[in-house]
Write an enzyme that holds these catalytic residues in place. Structure first.
Site, PDB file in Angstrom:
ATOM      1  CG  ASP A  36      22.586 -34.051 -21.244  1.00 44.48           C
ATOM      2  OD1 ASP A  36      23.573 -33.304 -21.386  1.00 44.48           O
ATOM      3  OD2 ASP A  36      22.653 -35.164 -20.702  1.00 44.48           O
ATOM      4  N   GLY A  37      18.935 -31.405 -22.505  1.00 45.38           N
ATOM      5  CA  GLY A  37      17.802 -31.052 -23.359  1.00 45.38           C
ATOM      6  C   GLY A  37      18.096 -29.836 -24.217  1.00 45.38           C
ATOM      7  CG  ASN A 110      20.020 -38.283 -26.123  1.00 44.22           C
ATOM      8  OD1 ASN A 110      21.239 -38.344 -26.211  1.00 44.22           O
ATOM      9  ND2 ASN A 110      19.404 -37.760 -25.082  1.00 44.22           N
ATOM     10  NE  ARG A 136       1.114 -60.191 -30.748  1.00 44.97           N
ATOM     11  CZ  ARG A 136       1.942 -60.994 -31.419  1.00 44.97           C
ATOM     12  NH1 ARG A 136       3.142 -61.254 -30.925  1.00 44.97           N
ATOM     13  NH2 ARG A 136       1.572 -61.521 -32.568  1.00 44.97           N
ATOM     14  CB  ALA A 173       5.209 -51.440 -21.130  1.00 44.10           C
TER      15      ALA A 173
END
Length: 249
Positions: A36-37, A110, A136, A173
């Site tokens: 895919d890359g 993507n 944040r 995150a």
């Protein structure tokens, strides 16, 4: 047949194409040899011809959602191309605009990632010009349905069938406590919704389809699902959900 290619084409494949025309500047078909890359690189290189070119993914790696075919199938594939008896899927791209010292516009097949590898960043999220939340954390990713199985999935984002006209915003995150609150889940947005990200962009990376975009003094990033599409040749029995099951379960 006029063709071009991205990636490493095996010598055996070149023998099959000896009667065809290598046309790097104006091909009818662009072969991608790899995973895919490699296909993302092919789309970037030939994006200006997206309305007229067909991308053909030849999988020489381990995992490929854009690469339906393997090397051993090339003679049969070539016959399909010459007789034009094939199946095409079309994938909407994400369009974006980065506002900084200069303005940069572009497309991603993507995803588009806004991330700080050094410190926590604050990002004000606006949807259709209306304030939604302040994020944040490490960053945010905007992904297309066809890109939902890539970085987005690693962040527990939703896997979406490519035929669905939407895109999603997924957190990287996030910080959630008594002082800071975020949605803490992927947000799936309809095609027409415009997403605007404003924040303290001193030490951030902006990455489109794995390629860093260098912009100084970034003030905001805008994105939405575009009308622009790529055409990808797939097998007659191509099934996205079957590919998901085979790849992840």
């Amino acid at each position: 047949m006029k063709y071009s290619y991205v990636g490493k084409m095996p010598d055996k494949i070149k023998t099959y194409l000896k009667e065809d025309i290598y046309a790097k500047e104006n091909p009818e078909y662009v072969f991608s040899f790899g995973g895919d890359g490699t296909m993302l690189k092919a789309v970037e290189e030939y994006l200006h011809l997206a309305d007229n070119v067909i991308f053909v993914g030849i999988n020489t790696g381990k995992l490929g959602f854009y690469t339906d075919f393997v090397l051993e199938e090339f003679p049969e594939l070539l016959e399909k191309l010459k007789t034009k008896k094939y199946k095409l899927n079309q994938y909407n791209m994400l369009c974006y605009k980065i506002n900084g010292k200069e303005k940069i516009k572009g497309y991603a097949l993507n995803d588009l990632v806004v991330i700080s590898p050094i410190k926590t960043i604050n990002i004000d999220v606006y949807l259709n010009k209306e304030y939604f939340e302040t994020f944040r954390g490490t960053g945010l990713i905007l992904s297309t349905p066809s890109g939902s199985t890539a970085y987005n999935k690693g962040l527990n984002g939703a896997v979406i069938e490519p035929s669905v006209l939407c895109y999603q915003l997924t957190e990287i995150a996030s910080i959630n406590n008594n002082a800071f609150k975020t949605l803490s889940s992927s947000l799936i947005l309809k095609k027409e919704t415009r997403c605007l990200l404003k924040g303290n962009y001193e030490d951030i990376l902006i990455v489109a389809d794995g390629k860093e975009i260098k912009v100084d003094n970034v003030l905001s990033v805008e994105a939405k699902l575009a009308n622009k599409k790529i055409k990808l040749l797939v097998k007659d029995n191509h099934d996205f959900l079957h590919r998901v099951k085979k790849s992840f379960l």
